[in-house]
Write an enzyme that holds these catalytic residues in place. Sequence first.
Site, PDB file in Angstrom:
ATOM      1  N   GLU A  70     -14.068  -2.955 -34.553  1.00  0.00           N
ATOM      2  CA  GLU A  70     -14.275  -4.020 -33.573  1.00  0.00           C
ATOM      3  C   GLU A  70     -13.060  -4.931 -33.419  1.00  0.00           C
ATOM      4  O   GLU A  70     -12.470  -5.372 -34.411  1.00  0.00           O
ATOM      5  CB  GLU A  70     -15.487  -4.857 -33.985  1.00  0.00           C
ATOM      6  N   LYS A 120     -12.312  -8.327 -32.610  1.00  0.00           N
ATOM      7  CA  LYS A 120     -13.077  -9.588 -32.618  1.00  0.00           C
ATOM      8  C   LYS A 120     -12.154 -10.700 -33.103  1.00  0.00           C
ATOM      9  O   LYS A 120     -11.801 -10.753 -34.273  1.00  0.00           O
ATOM     10  CB  LYS A 120     -14.266  -9.411 -33.573  1.00  0.00           C
ATOM     11  N   LYS A 161     -19.133  -5.429 -25.809  1.00  0.00           N
ATOM     12  CA  LYS A 161     -19.924  -6.259 -26.732  1.00  0.00           C
ATOM     13  C   LYS A 161     -20.050  -7.662 -26.153  1.00  0.00           C
ATOM     14  O   LYS A 161     -19.079  -8.418 -26.106  1.00  0.00           O
ATOM     15  CB  LYS A 161     -19.216  -6.285 -28.096  1.00  0.00           C
ATOM     16  N   ASN A 219     -28.880  -4.804 -36.681  1.00  0.00           N
ATOM     17  CA  ASN A 219     -27.927  -5.864 -37.001  1.00  0.00           C
ATOM     18  C   ASN A 219     -28.307  -6.487 -38.344  1.00  0.00           C
ATOM     19  O   ASN A 219     -29.432  -6.944 -38.524  1.00  0.00           O
ATOM     20  CB  ASN A 219     -27.935  -6.939 -35.901  1.00  0.00           C
ATOM     21  N   SER A 235     -22.546  -5.217 -38.700  1.00  0.00           N
ATOM     22  CA  SER A 235     -22.253  -6.492 -39.377  1.00  0.00           C
ATOM     23  C   SER A 235     -22.372  -6.438 -40.900  1.00  0.00           C
ATOM     24  O   SER A 235     -23.237  -5.766 -41.450  1.00  0.00           O
ATOM     25  CB  SER A 235     -23.152  -7.625 -38.883  1.00  0.00           C
TER      26      SER A 235
END
Length: 263
Positions: free
Chosen positions: A57, A59, A120, A189, A220
């Site tokens: 990811e 992020k 996302k 998640n 996560s």
Amino acid sequence: MQDILQEIVAHKRIEVERFKAELSEKEIHRRVEPLLDFRVTSMSHALKDSDSGIIAEFKRKSPSKGWIKEEGRADIIPLSYQQNGASALSILTDEKYFGGCDEFIKTARQSGVNIPILYKNFVIDEYQLFQARLCGASAVLLIAADLKKQECKTLLGTAHKLGLEVLLEMHSEAELEYAELEPDMCGINNRNLGSFVTDVQNSFRLAELLPKDAVKVSESGISNPDTVRTLRAAGFRGFLIGENFMKTANPGDALKEFITQIH
């Protein structure tokens, strides 16, 4: 603690109306139309066929941690992830809370990324699915906690009409009924979107309650290669990891090292 998810969704509704004012629904539909002749790369197939299943990811920021890598560049890190073994990418496109934008996916594609990219964001309106298709995404995230089941079903149908796959994210046993909508991928998640507390046990707890043939993705709080091995044994095929790589000096190198430790 205030429910961050409610705050984000409330802001997202205002934001989507602003986007529609800047680029009308009619115009975004017109721009997406010619793209529908071209198939996008299947993210679910990429995960099923992969040895690692890592969805790396991009992020830069999070509501709970603030900036993780403010200088992170979309023309460098996503391509580096691809070169270092990512099965797919996830790119945050929410600006206010995650420091992202749609342009990051476009930039990643222009830099040479050709593996699947997950859009996302907090998708609450059909308009955002057109935004995802327009910027070059392969799949979109739908979050059960954001949507009534019927809303989710409608968005899933529209995503498929646009040639996009859907990763449907669930967090609790109550939300598992959304899996009946048969998304391309079922995400669990590990982070509570209200409190932002993370617990990987959530994936193990809910995995056996999902349909057996579902492409399962754990999201996560994954920072240990051993966790990936154990999750894989529990039936997961995708592992969404962002912060663990983004907080390092070179996220691509961190990914490469992580993958070598899985095998």
